[in-house]
Design a protein around this motif. Structure first.
Motif, PDB file in Angstrom:
ATOM      1  N   GLU A   1      16.216   1.614 104.459  1.00 47.52           N
ATOM      2  CA  GLU A   1      15.281   1.319 103.358  1.00 47.52           C
ATOM      3  C   GLU A   1      14.042   2.210 103.434  1.00 47.52           C
ATOM      4  OE1 GLU A   1      15.774  -0.407 100.634  1.00 47.52           O
ATOM      5  OE2 GLU A   1      17.785  -0.920 101.292  1.00 47.52           O
ATOM      6  N   PRO A   2      13.247   2.140 104.505  1.00 47.71           N
ATOM      7  CA  PRO A   2      12.087   3.033 104.544  1.00 47.71           C
ATOM      8  C   PRO A   2      12.455   4.483 104.817  1.00 47.71           C
ATOM      9  CG  PRO A   2      12.172   1.708 106.547  1.00 47.71           C
ATOM     10  CD  PRO A   2      13.223   1.160 105.619  1.00 47.71           C
ATOM     11  N   ALA A   3      13.495   4.725 105.642  1.00 48.32           N
ATOM     12  CA  ALA A   3      13.802   6.098 106.042  1.00 48.32           C
ATOM     13  C   ALA A   3      14.145   6.971 104.840  1.00 48.32           C
ATOM     14  CB  ALA A   3      14.959   6.103 107.040  1.00 48.32           C
ATOM     15  N   LEU A   4      15.017   6.479 103.957  1.00 51.57           N
ATOM     16  CA  LEU A   4      15.415   7.280 102.798  1.00 51.57           C
ATOM     17  C   LEU A   4      14.252   7.436 101.826  1.00 51.57           C
ATOM     18  CD1 LEU A   4      17.591   8.829 101.290  1.00 51.57           C
ATOM     19  CD2 LEU A   4      18.364   6.665 100.296  1.00 51.57           C
ATOM     20  N   ASP A   5      13.477   6.379 101.628  1.00 51.20           N
ATOM     21  CA  ASP A   5      12.332   6.484 100.724  1.00 51.20           C
ATOM     22  C   ASP A   5      11.312   7.504 101.218  1.00 51.20           C
ATOM     23  OD1 ASP A   5      13.316   4.676  98.909  1.00 51.20           O
ATOM     24  OD2 ASP A   5      12.075   2.996  99.588  1.00 51.20           O
TER      25      ASP A   5
ATOM     26  N   THR B   1      17.224  22.321  96.401  1.00 51.96           N
ATOM     27  CA  THR B   1      17.642  20.924  96.484  1.00 51.96           C
ATOM     28  C   THR B   1      17.851  20.542  97.948  1.00 51.96           C
ATOM     29  OG1 THR B   1      20.024  21.400  96.321  1.00 51.96           O
ATOM     30  CG2 THR B   1      18.801  21.163  94.251  1.00 51.96           C
ATOM     31  N   VAL B   2      18.036  19.242  98.182  1.00 49.61           N
ATOM     32  CA  VAL B   2      18.228  18.718  99.534  1.00 49.61           C
ATOM     33  C   VAL B   2      19.445  17.809  99.531  1.00 49.61           C
ATOM     34  CG1 VAL B   2      17.252  17.235 101.336  1.00 49.61           C
ATOM     35  CG2 VAL B   2      15.782  18.872 100.122  1.00 49.61           C
ATOM     36  N   LYS B   3      20.244  17.881 100.592  1.00 48.73           N
ATOM     37  CA  LYS B   3      21.356  16.945 100.798  1.00 48.73           C
ATOM     38  C   LYS B   3      21.105  16.208 102.109  1.00 48.73           C
ATOM     39  CE  LYS B   3      26.375  16.451 100.549  1.00 48.73           C
ATOM     40  NZ  LYS B   3      26.751  15.871 101.852  1.00 48.73           N
ATOM     41  N   CYS B   4      21.116  14.877 102.062  1.00 47.16           N
ATOM     42  CA  CYS B   4      20.751  14.079 103.228  1.00 47.16           C
ATOM     43  C   CYS B   4      21.692  12.894 103.391  1.00 47.16           C
ATOM     44  CB  CYS B   4      19.303  13.589 103.105  1.00 47.16           C
ATOM     45  SG  CYS B   4      19.064  12.373 101.780  1.00 47.16           S
ATOM     46  N   ARG B   5      21.486  12.136 104.439  1.00 48.92           N
ATOM     47  CA  ARG B   5      22.119  10.829 104.649  1.00 48.92           C
ATOM     48  C   ARG B   5      21.107   9.750 104.257  1.00 48.92           C
ATOM     49  NH1 ARG B   5      27.300  10.265 107.547  1.00 48.92           N
ATOM     50  NH2 ARG B   5      28.070  12.393 107.736  1.00 48.92           N
ATOM     51  N   ILE B   6      21.532   8.470 104.339  1.00 46.70           N
ATOM     52  CA  ILE B   6      20.584   7.389 104.051  1.00 46.70           C
ATOM     53  C   ILE B   6      19.723   7.069 105.263  1.00 46.70           C
ATOM     54  CG2 ILE B   6      21.997   6.374 102.225  1.00 46.70           C
ATOM     55  CD1 ILE B   6      22.904   4.238 104.220  1.00 46.70           C
ATOM     56  N   GLY B   7      20.101   7.615 106.411  1.00 43.64           N
ATOM     57  CA  GLY B   7      19.341   7.397 107.627  1.00 43.64           C
ATOM     58  C   GLY B   7      20.106   7.973 108.795  1.00 43.64           C
ATOM     59  N   VAL B   8      19.524   7.905 109.968  1.00 44.33           N
ATOM     60  CA  VAL B   8      20.167   8.437 111.162  1.00 44.33           C
ATOM     61  C   VAL B   8      19.892   7.507 112.339  1.00 44.33           C
ATOM     62  CG1 VAL B   8      18.202   9.918 111.741  1.00 44.33           C
ATOM     63  CG2 VAL B   8      20.475  10.502 112.569  1.00 44.33           C
ATOM     64  N   ASP B   9      20.909   7.304 113.162  1.00 43.97           N
ATOM     65  CA  ASP B   9      20.809   6.469 114.364  1.00 43.97           C
ATOM     66  C   ASP B   9      20.220   5.099 114.031  1.00 43.97           C
ATOM     67  OD1 ASP B   9      22.028   8.434 115.865  1.00 43.97           O
ATOM     68  OD2 ASP B   9      20.141   9.347 116.493  1.00 43.97           O
TER      69      ASP B   9
ATOM     70  N   HIS C   1      24.341  11.438 100.775  1.00 45.08           N
ATOM     71  CA  HIS C   1      25.582  10.906 101.326  1.00 45.08           C
ATOM     72  C   HIS C   1      25.281   9.478 101.756  1.00 45.08           C
ATOM     73  CE1 HIS C   1      29.311  11.650 104.054  1.00 45.08           C
ATOM     74  NE2 HIS C   1      29.211  10.378 103.747  1.00 45.08           N
ATOM     75  N   ALA C   2      25.975   8.525 101.152  1.00 43.33           N
ATOM     76  CA  ALA C   2      25.598   7.114 101.268  1.00 43.33           C
ATOM     77  C   ALA C   2      26.074   6.460 102.571  1.00 43.33           C
ATOM     78  CB  ALA C   2      26.129   6.341 100.057  1.00 43.33           C
ATOM     79  N   ARG C   3      25.946   7.168 103.668  1.00 42.60           N
ATOM     80  CA  ARG C   3      26.209   6.617 105.004  1.00 42.60           C
ATOM     81  C   ARG C   3      25.076   7.037 105.932  1.00 42.60           C
ATOM     82  NH1 ARG C   3      32.108   5.949 105.416  1.00 42.60           N
ATOM     83  NH2 ARG C   3      33.167   7.438 104.065  1.00 42.60           N
ATOM     84  N   LYS C   4      24.859   6.260 106.977  1.00 40.94           N
ATOM     85  CA  LYS C   4      24.020   6.735 108.063  1.00 40.94           C
ATOM     86  C   LYS C   4      24.798   7.766 108.876  1.00 40.94           C
ATOM     87  CE  LYS C   4      21.247   4.037 110.381  1.00 40.94           C
ATOM     88  NZ  LYS C   4      20.714   2.952 111.238  1.00 40.94           N
ATOM     89  N   ALA C   5      24.068   8.577 109.609  1.00 42.77           N
ATOM     90  CA  ALA C   5      24.668   9.464 110.601  1.00 42.77           C
ATOM     91  C   ALA C   5      24.287   8.946 111.983  1.00 42.77           C
ATOM     92  CB  ALA C   5      24.152  10.894 110.424  1.00 42.77           C
ATOM     93  N   TRP C   6      25.272   8.787 112.820  1.00 47.20           N
ATOM     94  CA  TRP C   6      25.025   8.349 114.203  1.00 47.20           C
ATOM     95  C   TRP C   6      25.204   9.558 115.109  1.00 47.20           C
ATOM     96  CZ3 TRP C   6      22.884   3.887 115.675  1.00 47.20           C
ATOM     97  CH2 TRP C   6      22.857   2.841 114.727  1.00 47.20           C
TER      98      TRP C   6
END
Length: 331
Positions: free
Chosen positions: A146-150, A133-141, A167-172
């Protein structure tokens, strides 16, 4: 068909927190939730002290090993080692924003290289029979979620990932500390819901800021699984309701006498092997948050349990300070 649907509730992997002592304790509170290790770097699994890094108690099942890394061959080898140790799942970290993972080019940095993440997943899937499995954010920086997570989701699911926990936050990675990354980027649960709507036949789980079982239940109207993190760690008593709320078990008063015996016995064995009581009790201080006796419970575990020579009797003393009848009435 969903590949992974039995895992409705999971307890998030958290560095420096979800070690084997924490997991043993959490397993006393819920028999059914999926437990995760801290992130372990693939190189450490391959070259390090494996028993210290990967050892766990059989009672922890179901338990998943979370790996960090960006080399497909190394991740595949580490996954094979994890499977040999008896883990029920291997998870790839694509969400941790710490300085450590940035310097190693893994964790949330991998959100920027989704094709590499898919390659890593494919290599891991080819090396083991258990779920990957994979654990990710919705995007970074500056990524648009929208496109990044897809793009990431499409790649890893096509590569064979059995589930994607988001994890329903971006990572900065620029400008925020790891702690700030857990709190400042706004939560965007609807973004994860939209991903699930796009992927109705894949397991999509949600993580981030979920404080109660009622909130978890509401999320499950939109996604397949809920991952509890800091709420489970800081107020672990919430876990006593998981099996009845999400796994169809009959509600029953929690057996605190059994918990006391289990943790005291575990502590005694750990101390006999050269460990310290504080290794275990540091994970337990929030158990009775808000109940009569909770303050004294915390005091004992924060002070007496960390004194040289402290034994399991200190743990029993801490439990004796709590008014369990008040706990039952609160439940």
């Amino acid at each position: 068909m969903l590949k992974y649907q039995e895992h409705r509730v999971a307890l998030a992997p958290m560095m420096d927190w979800t070690d084997r002592h924490c997991r043993f304790f959490h397993r006393q509170l819920t028999r059914r939730a999926l437990l995760y290790t801290e992130m372990v770097v693939a190189d450490a699994v391959i070259h390090g002290a494996r028993e210290r890094l990967l050892g766990f108690d059989n009672i922890e099942h179901p338990v998943a090993l979370q790996l960090g890394g960006s080399d497909p061959a190394k991740l595949a080898e580490a996954a094979r080692i994890g499977e040999t140790f008896g883990y029920d799942e291997i998870n790839l970290n694509v969400g941790c924003p710490s300085d450590r993972v940035q310097s190693g080019t893994f964790g949330a940095c991998l959100m920027k290289t989704p094709a590499l993440v898919a390659e890593c997943v494919a290599a891991m899937k080819a090396s083991v029979k258990i779920p990957v499995t994979v654990k990710c954010r919705i995007g970074v920086d500056d990524q648009d979620p929208e496109p990044a997570l897809d793009i990431l989701a499409d790649g890893v699911l096509a590569a064979g990932a059995d589930a994607l926990w988001v994890h329903a936050r971006k990572a900065w990675l620029e400008g925020l500390s790891p702690k700030e990354n857990r709190e400042i980027p706004p939560l965007d649960y609807p973004r994860v819901y939209r991903l699930k709507a796009r992927k109705p036949d894949e397991f999509i789980g949600i993580n981030g800021g979920i404080q109660s079982l009622a909130e978890a239940s509401a999320h499950l109207s939109h996604v397949d699984g809920v991952m509890l993190g800091r709420a489970a760690y800081h107020t672990p008593g919430v876990l006593t309701g998981v099996d009845a709320a999400f796994y169809g078990e009959a509600p029953a008063a929690f057996d605190y006498s059994a918990l006391i015996d289990a943790m005291a016995g575990y502590a005694a064995r750990h101390i006999e092997r050269g460990g310290r009581l504080g290794h275990i009790t540091r994970h337990m201080v929030g158990l009775f948050h808000g109940l009569p006796g909770a303050r004294r419970f915390r005091q004992i575990l924060s002070t007496d349990a960390n004194k040289p020579g402290a034994g399991a009797e200190v743990l029993r003393s801490a439990f004796s300070a709590v008014d369990f009848e008040a706990e039952a009435e609160a439940a």
